[in-house]
Design a protein around this motif. Sequence first.
Motif, PDB file in Angstrom:
ATOM      1  N   TYR A 280       0.588  -1.029   0.019  1.00 28.55           N
ATOM      2  CA  TYR A 280       0.042   0.247   0.020  1.00 28.55           C
ATOM      3  C   TYR A 280       0.881   1.285   0.107  1.00 28.55           C
ATOM      4  N   ASP A 281       2.012   1.571   0.919  1.00 25.67           N
ATOM      5  CA  ASP A 281       2.439   2.443   0.930  1.00 25.67           C
ATOM      6  C   ASP A 281       3.635   2.730  -0.232  1.00 25.67           C
ATOM      7  N   VAL A 282       4.175   1.615  -0.819  1.00 29.86           N
ATOM      8  CA  VAL A 282       4.750   1.844  -1.797  1.00 29.86           C
ATOM      9  C   VAL A 282       4.022   2.342  -3.118  1.00 29.86           C
ATOM     10  N   MET A 283       2.902   1.673  -3.280  1.00 35.20           N
ATOM     11  CA  MET A 283       2.053   2.222  -4.375  1.00 35.20           C
ATOM     12  C   MET A 283       1.697   3.625  -4.215  1.00 35.20           C
ATOM     13  N   ASN A 284       1.530   4.118  -2.924  1.00 34.49           N
ATOM     14  CA  ASN A 284       1.196   5.561  -2.791  1.00 34.49           C
ATOM     15  C   ASN A 284       2.139   6.419  -3.198  1.00 34.49           C
ATOM     16  N   ASP A 285       3.477   5.938  -2.984  1.00 42.22           N
ATOM     17  CA  ASP A 285       4.760   6.886  -3.355  1.00 42.22           C
ATOM     18  C   ASP A 285       4.643   6.793  -4.809  1.00 42.22           C
TER      19      ASP A 285
ATOM     20  N   VAL B 134      -6.765   4.305  15.853  1.00 47.22           N
ATOM     21  CA  VAL B 134      -7.020   4.036  14.440  1.00 47.22           C
ATOM     22  C   VAL B 134      -8.026   2.835  14.562  1.00 47.22           C
ATOM     23  N   VAL B 135      -9.151   3.301  13.841  1.00 50.06           N
ATOM     24  CA  VAL B 135     -10.356   2.203  13.269  1.00 50.06           C
ATOM     25  C   VAL B 135     -10.286   1.839  12.071  1.00 50.06           C
ATOM     26  N   ASP B 136     -10.083   0.699  11.689  1.00 47.73           N
ATOM     27  CA  ASP B 136     -10.272   0.297  10.201  1.00 47.73           C
ATOM     28  C   ASP B 136     -11.041  -0.892   9.885  1.00 47.73           C
ATOM     29  N   LEU B 137     -11.566  -1.219   8.952  1.00 45.17           N
ATOM     30  CA  LEU B 137     -12.148  -2.515   8.455  1.00 45.17           C
ATOM     31  C   LEU B 137     -11.539  -3.423   8.446  1.00 45.17           C
ATOM     32  N   ASN B 138     -10.187  -3.244   7.957  1.00 50.99           N
ATOM     33  CA  ASN B 138      -9.275  -4.503   7.390  1.00 50.99           C
ATOM     34  C   ASN B 138      -8.144  -4.595   8.273  1.00 50.99           C
ATOM     35  N   GLU B 139      -8.245  -6.162   8.734  1.00 51.93           N
ATOM     36  CA  GLU B 139      -7.100  -6.495   9.780  1.00 51.93           C
ATOM     37  C   GLU B 139      -5.408  -6.369   9.192  1.00 51.93           C
ATOM     38  N   GLU B 140      -5.742  -6.812   7.993  1.00 44.79           N
ATOM     39  CA  GLU B 140      -4.363  -6.828   7.102  1.00 44.79           C
ATOM     40  C   GLU B 140      -3.778  -5.250   7.113  1.00 44.79           C
ATOM     41  N   MET B 141      -4.658  -4.357   6.796  1.00 43.72           N
ATOM     42  CA  MET B 141      -4.104  -2.797   7.033  1.00 43.72           C
ATOM     43  C   MET B 141      -3.708  -2.435   8.491  1.00 43.72           C
ATOM     44  N   LEU B 142      -4.528  -3.065   9.537  1.00 48.03           N
ATOM     45  CA  LEU B 142      -4.094  -2.768  10.843  1.00 48.03           C
ATOM     46  C   LEU B 142      -2.692  -3.316  11.311  1.00 48.03           C
ATOM     47  N   ASP B 143      -2.707  -4.512  10.763  1.00 47.04           N
ATOM     48  CA  ASP B 143      -1.334  -5.061  10.921  1.00 47.04           C
ATOM     49  C   ASP B 143      -0.197  -4.304  10.518  1.00 47.04           C
ATOM     50  N   GLU B 144      -0.454  -3.732   9.397  1.00 45.02           N
ATOM     51  CA  GLU B 144       0.857  -2.729   8.638  1.00 45.02           C
ATOM     52  C   GLU B 144       1.146  -1.778   9.516  1.00 45.02           C
TER      53      GLU B 144
END
Length: 325
Positions: free
Chosen positions: A81-86, A155-165
Amino acid sequence: MSARSAARLTRTARPVATTSSAAAAAAVRYSSTSLAPGTSARDVPGPGAAPRTTHFGFQTVPETDKETLVGHVFSSVASKYDVMNDSMSLGVHRLWKDSFVSSMLPRLPPSVHGAAAPGPAFSCLDVAGGTGDIALRLLDRAREKFGSRDVRVEVVDLNEEMLDEGRKRVAKTMYYNTPQITFTHGNAQSLPAHVADNSIDLYTIAFGIRNCTSLPAVLSEAYRVLKPGGRIGVLEFGKVSNPLLRELYKQYSFQVIPVLGQVIAGDHASYQYLVESIERFPTQAEFAQLVREAGFQTGQMREGKGGAWTDFTFGVATMWTGVKA
């Protein structure tokens, strides 16, 4: 305008729900009779009635399917996710986020070590912020600019994988294992039960609200949990007003971004959805009206100082703000 200049008009979005293989599989697995968070039995059509639908990029899907599709797509892109943003924005998204955080946190009282009666912590809720990008910026600004450590961000997020990041990122900072930042699995349309009415000083959501099924439901929840005088800040893709720049940006978005997604993240379809979801999001004025209808006080219905929204990079990204009366 040079190709490089046109490229700078793009940006970082949360690549969300899409037609990727993960999303397609999710659509098969997910029962259309399941209740998505933020809905109730009365939201489900009765026998014989057509199911309620919503947009999913340029597709039309049952409302009850969208959140699961979004979740599966984010699971597939979280690690890149972060690499794509950049890559997509050539790093410009960092400037947008810095400006957003500076606007939302203009001042704070400094902390005093060993104070006999420290003041209450300034409470922030960062929704759809799984990777911790905005949350860490808030904490860093409070510490570096104002000398304040009495700030708490959930931080609240619907996706556990994003939270793990996000948890991995925080582990590399001074905030690791401190009460200043926590991560919670939850839905923007129906926030976790422990987030009480009138309990939050600052509510932020960056590049996430356009992925939600009901924008009014998200804004209503934000209004409920904010204290009187509390502020909401929404950072999201806007609409480019200049016709020439708008066409250049559109061509870059549809022709380049999905290819970058395939090359860097191995997921063309998720990033195809990204650009489609940007096209479907309301205009700056339309979204500002939704913020007002949720009960927030905003600036005048225009862009710029004293207005309800502020554009970045010709309107590629936009910040909307409001105050709970």
